[in-house]
Scaffold this active site. Structure first.
Site, PDB file in Angstrom:
ATOM      1  N   ARG A 137      34.856  51.827  36.695  1.00 28.76           N
ATOM      2  CA  ARG A 137      35.718  50.708  36.956  1.00 28.76           C
ATOM      3  C   ARG A 137      36.030  50.623  38.273  1.00 28.76           C
ATOM      4  NH1 ARG A 137      41.508  50.083  35.127  1.00 28.76           N
ATOM      5  NH2 ARG A 137      41.776  47.697  34.857  1.00 28.76           N
ATOM      6  N   HIS A 197      35.371  46.921  40.349  1.00 30.26           N
ATOM      7  CA  HIS A 197      36.791  46.495  40.924  1.00 30.26           C
ATOM      8  C   HIS A 197      36.537  46.190  42.597  1.00 30.26           C
ATOM      9  CE1 HIS A 197      39.883  46.052  37.517  1.00 30.26           C
ATOM     10  NE2 HIS A 197      38.333  46.431  36.741  1.00 30.26           N
ATOM     11  N   VAL A 232      35.277  42.305  44.853  1.00 25.71           N
ATOM     12  CA  VAL A 232      36.374  41.800  45.672  1.00 25.71           C
ATOM     13  C   VAL A 232      35.768  42.035  47.110  1.00 25.71           C
ATOM     14  CG1 VAL A 232      38.902  41.759  46.226  1.00 25.71           C
ATOM     15  CG2 VAL A 232      38.229  42.073  43.928  1.00 25.71           C
ATOM     16  N   GLY A 247      33.192  42.449  48.268  1.00 26.21           N
ATOM     17  CA  GLY A 247      32.051  43.366  48.365  1.00 26.21           C
ATOM     18  C   GLY A 247      32.190  44.883  48.369  1.00 26.21           C
ATOM     19  N   ASP A 284      33.091  47.413  49.789  1.00 24.90           N
ATOM     20  CA  ASP A 284      33.349  47.862  51.218  1.00 24.90           C
ATOM     21  C   ASP A 284      34.618  48.999  51.106  1.00 24.90           C
ATOM     22  OD1 ASP A 284      35.665  46.232  50.238  1.00 24.90           O
ATOM     23  OD2 ASP A 284      35.371  45.182  52.032  1.00 24.90           O
ATOM     24  N   SER A 319      37.341  48.570  49.855  1.00 25.21           N
ATOM     25  CA  SER A 319      38.819  47.772  50.409  1.00 25.21           C
ATOM     26  C   SER A 319      39.710  48.208  49.139  1.00 25.21           C
ATOM     27  CB  SER A 319      38.686  46.396  50.452  1.00 25.21           C
ATOM     28  OG  SER A 319      37.852  45.826  49.199  1.00 25.21           O
ATOM     29  N   ASN A 332      44.101  46.000  39.262  1.00 22.61           N
ATOM     30  CA  ASN A 332      43.878  47.349  39.914  1.00 22.61           C
ATOM     31  C   ASN A 332      44.934  48.197  39.480  1.00 22.61           C
ATOM     32  OD1 ASN A 332      41.422  46.544  40.678  1.00 22.61           O
ATOM     33  ND2 ASN A 332      42.250  45.628  42.783  1.00 22.61           N
ATOM     34  N   THR A 376      30.393  51.417  27.000  1.00 26.93           N
ATOM     35  CA  THR A 376      29.980  52.743  25.942  1.00 26.93           C
ATOM     36  C   THR A 376      30.910  53.874  26.447  1.00 26.93           C
ATOM     37  OG1 THR A 376      28.218  53.825  25.041  1.00 26.93           O
ATOM     38  CG2 THR A 376      28.303  53.611  27.323  1.00 26.93           C
ATOM     39  N   ASP A 380      33.830  52.021  22.680  1.00 25.01           N
ATOM     40  CA  ASP A 380      32.703  52.425  21.835  1.00 25.01           C
ATOM     41  C   ASP A 380      33.459  53.493  20.801  1.00 25.01           C
ATOM     42  OD1 ASP A 380      30.811  53.936  20.542  1.00 25.01           O
ATOM     43  OD2 ASP A 380      29.745  54.090  22.228  1.00 25.01           O
ATOM     44  N   THR A 387      30.252  56.950  19.826  1.00 21.62           N
ATOM     45  CA  THR A 387      29.963  58.063  20.847  1.00 21.62           C
ATOM     46  C   THR A 387      30.788  57.750  21.969  1.00 21.62           C
ATOM     47  OG1 THR A 387      28.142  56.902  21.440  1.00 21.62           O
ATOM     48  CG2 THR A 387      27.964  58.617  19.631  1.00 21.62           C
ATOM     49  N   ASP A 426      25.537  55.909  26.225  1.00 18.73           N
ATOM     50  CA  ASP A 426      24.228  55.547  25.605  1.00 18.73           C
ATOM     51  C   ASP A 426      24.150  54.079  25.124  1.00 18.73           C
ATOM     52  OD1 ASP A 426      26.476  55.508  23.441  1.00 18.73           O
ATOM     53  OD2 ASP A 426      25.856  57.397  22.709  1.00 18.73           O
TER      54      ASP A 426
END
Length: 315
Positions: free
Chosen positions: A59, A63, A67, A69, A71, A73, A91, A188, A235, A238, A243
């Site tokens: 994540r 994220h 935003v 790229g 980098d 940030s 965020n 997943t 998920d 599992t 997977d």
């Protein structure tokens, strides 16, 4: 966290291109030869006690790259003069920053001012995916850290989007529909707070008819009253293994988020969902490729940007 037992299967995959833009595999071979092993050790130590670090890093990486790229940030702390990306609502539940801090601290001892925070995020995410049973892919490195982090720049795709709406966000970053369906497969091992899907449940008074009734009942009980906001695994089968079960789940109308379920209902993405559900190896290869591609979005390279000494603050 519920107890779990699984066998970690590591699939070694080499992306079709070892050089993406101005990045290259082995960028630190001469300047910091132990860079990747230092990051990997930090991730392994954390994963032993907290396997949920995999979705956390996935994540964070997503994220960050969506935003300005890839980098780093997202790592910048706010100051009195600037409200950084961390303050944006999407965020505020991102976590794993302390792992990046630890890796950076160790790298600064081994090779000061050499390895970027942006590359640490990329490598740590790759390592955590492999530990959870996903592909162990090579990542090109050479990113530098950005010099801007503003709360107002954060504009991420919503979990309530339809497939066409989500695709516009991904297309803006140079990613295809296949990339999007693949990258959402990271769910997943993910989870979401009830606030992101409560409106789909019977307890909201307007149940989503596309949700499996048994899942609706389970989630309605878990989420409870509107003033509570616990988390649910995306998920439900599992939950902590990387997977292809996520795709099986959405084909059974057990997608927790609106966008998850829409992937199997929209005629443009449904064949891809079916393909990944049938062939886990195809999904893992596609995921490795898509992660490398996402990791090259608007990267800062060459003499631009900087190599931060502290990932939370500009030099």
């Amino acid at each position: 966290m519920a107890a779990f037992l699984f066998i970690v299967c590591v699939l070694v995959i080499s992306p079709s291109l070892s050089v993406i833009a101005d990045l290259r595999v082995g960028f630190y071979d001469a300047t910091c030869p132990k860079a990747e092993s230092i990051v990997r050790q930090v991730v392994e130590n954390r994963f032993r006690t907290d396997p949920s670090i995999t979705p956390a890093l996935l994540r964070m990486h997503f994220h960050d790259c969506f935003v300005r790229g890839c980098d780093a940030s997202i790592l910048i702390d706010s100051t009195q003069a600037n409200s950084a990306e961390k303050e944006a609502v999407p965020n505020q539940t991102v976590r794993g920053y302390e792992l990046i801090d630890e890796a950076k601290k160790n790298l600064e001892v081994a090779c000061p001012s050499t390895v970027s925070c942006a590359d640490i995020i990329t490598m740590a995410t790759r390592d955590s995916v492999a530990l959870a049973g996903g592909p162990n892919y090579t990542v090109p490195t050479g990113r530098r850290d950005g010099l801007v982090s503003n709360e107002g720049d954060v504009n991420l795709p919503s979990p309530r989007f339809t497939v066409p709406q989500a695709l516009r966000s991904f297309s803006d970053k140079g990613l295809t529909l296949n990339d999007m369906v693949t990258l959402l497969g990271a769910h997943t091992v993910g989870f979401a707070h009830c606030s992101f899907f409560r409106s789909r449940l019977s307890s909201s008074g307007r149940p989503d008819p596309t949700m499996d009734p048994a899942l609706d009942a389970t989630l309605s009980k878990l989420c409870g009253p509107a003033d509570s906001n616990p988390r649910a695994f995306l998920d439900q089968n599992t939950s902590l293994v990387f997977d292809n079960q996520y795709y099986h789940q959405v084909m059974l109308n057990r997608g927790v988020l609106h966008i998850d379920q829409q992937l199997s209902l929209d005629k443009s993405s449904a064949p891809m969902v079916s393909n990944f559900a049938k062939n886990g190896a195809v999904f893992q290869q596609s995921f490795a490729n898509a992660m490398v591609k996402m990791g090259s979005i608007q990267v800062v390279v060459g003499t631009d940007g900087e190599i931060r000494k502290n990932c939370r603050a500009f030099n």
